[in-house]
Write a protein that holds these residues in place. Sequence first.
Motif, PDB file in Angstrom:
ATOM      1  N   LYS A   2       0.779  -1.175  -0.096  1.00  8.30           N
ATOM      2  CA  LYS A   2       0.046  -0.063   0.033  1.00  8.30           C
ATOM      3  C   LYS A   2       0.898   0.987  -0.012  1.00  8.30           C
ATOM      4  CE  LYS A   2      -3.987  -1.941   2.280  1.00  8.30           C
ATOM      5  NZ  LYS A   2      -4.953  -1.742   3.300  1.00  8.30           N
ATOM      6  N   ILE A   3       0.296   2.170  -0.666  1.00  8.63           N
ATOM      7  CA  ILE A   3       1.114   3.481  -0.916  1.00  8.63           C
ATOM      8  C   ILE A   3       1.345   4.258   0.473  1.00  8.63           C
ATOM      9  CG2 ILE A   3      -0.772   4.836  -1.443  1.00  8.63           C
ATOM     10  CD1 ILE A   3       2.704   5.104  -3.027  1.00  8.63           C
ATOM     11  N   GLN A   4       0.396   4.051   1.168  1.00  7.63           N
ATOM     12  CA  GLN A   4       0.505   4.811   2.651  1.00  7.63           C
ATOM     13  C   GLN A   4       1.938   4.124   3.620  1.00  7.63           C
ATOM     14  OE1 GLN A   4      -0.809   7.308   3.738  1.00  7.63           O
ATOM     15  NE2 GLN A   4      -1.967   7.394   1.781  1.00  7.63           N
ATOM     16  N   ARG A   5       2.211   2.779   2.933  1.00  9.17           N
ATOM     17  CA  ARG A   5       3.126   2.206   3.944  1.00  9.17           C
ATOM     18  C   ARG A   5       4.833   2.651   3.230  1.00  9.17           C
ATOM     19  NH1 ARG A   5       6.125   0.793   7.956  1.00  9.17           N
ATOM     20  NH2 ARG A   5       7.477  -1.006   7.534  1.00  9.17           N
ATOM     21  N   LEU A   6       4.525   2.780   1.831  1.00 10.61           N
ATOM     22  CA  LEU A   6       5.732   3.344   1.060  1.00 10.61           C
ATOM     23  C   LEU A   6       6.018   4.956   1.761  1.00 10.61           C
ATOM     24  CD1 LEU A   6       5.050   1.806  -2.440  1.00 10.61           C
ATOM     25  CD2 LEU A   6       6.574   0.918  -0.595  1.00 10.61           C
ATOM     26  N   ILE A   7       4.989   5.656   1.717  1.00  9.12           N
ATOM     27  CA  ILE A   7       5.090   6.864   2.167  1.00  9.12           C
ATOM     28  C   ILE A   7       5.850   7.014   3.636  1.00  9.12           C
ATOM     29  CG2 ILE A   7       3.982   9.037   2.706  1.00  9.12           C
ATOM     30  CD1 ILE A   7       1.873   8.271   0.732  1.00  9.12           C
TER      31      ILE A   7
END
Length: 74
Positions: A2-7
Amino acid sequence: MKIQRLIKMANDISDFFNAESDKELAAEGVKKHILRSWDPRMRKDIIAYFQQDGAALSALAKAALAKLNTNNID
């Protein structure tokens, strides 16, 4: 991933390198860490987020991703 984890990961890496007084050198450190440690799919996803919006990224993360954006990320 998920993008939130990458951010969060990109911002956490940037927090570590932010202690460097030379922000150009710090951004280079973040870039190298992402190139060395992240799967190509992760890099592509975070670059795409950076290009579309990037609002949740720290200034240092954005600087590093701008450098990545100009390189071959595969």
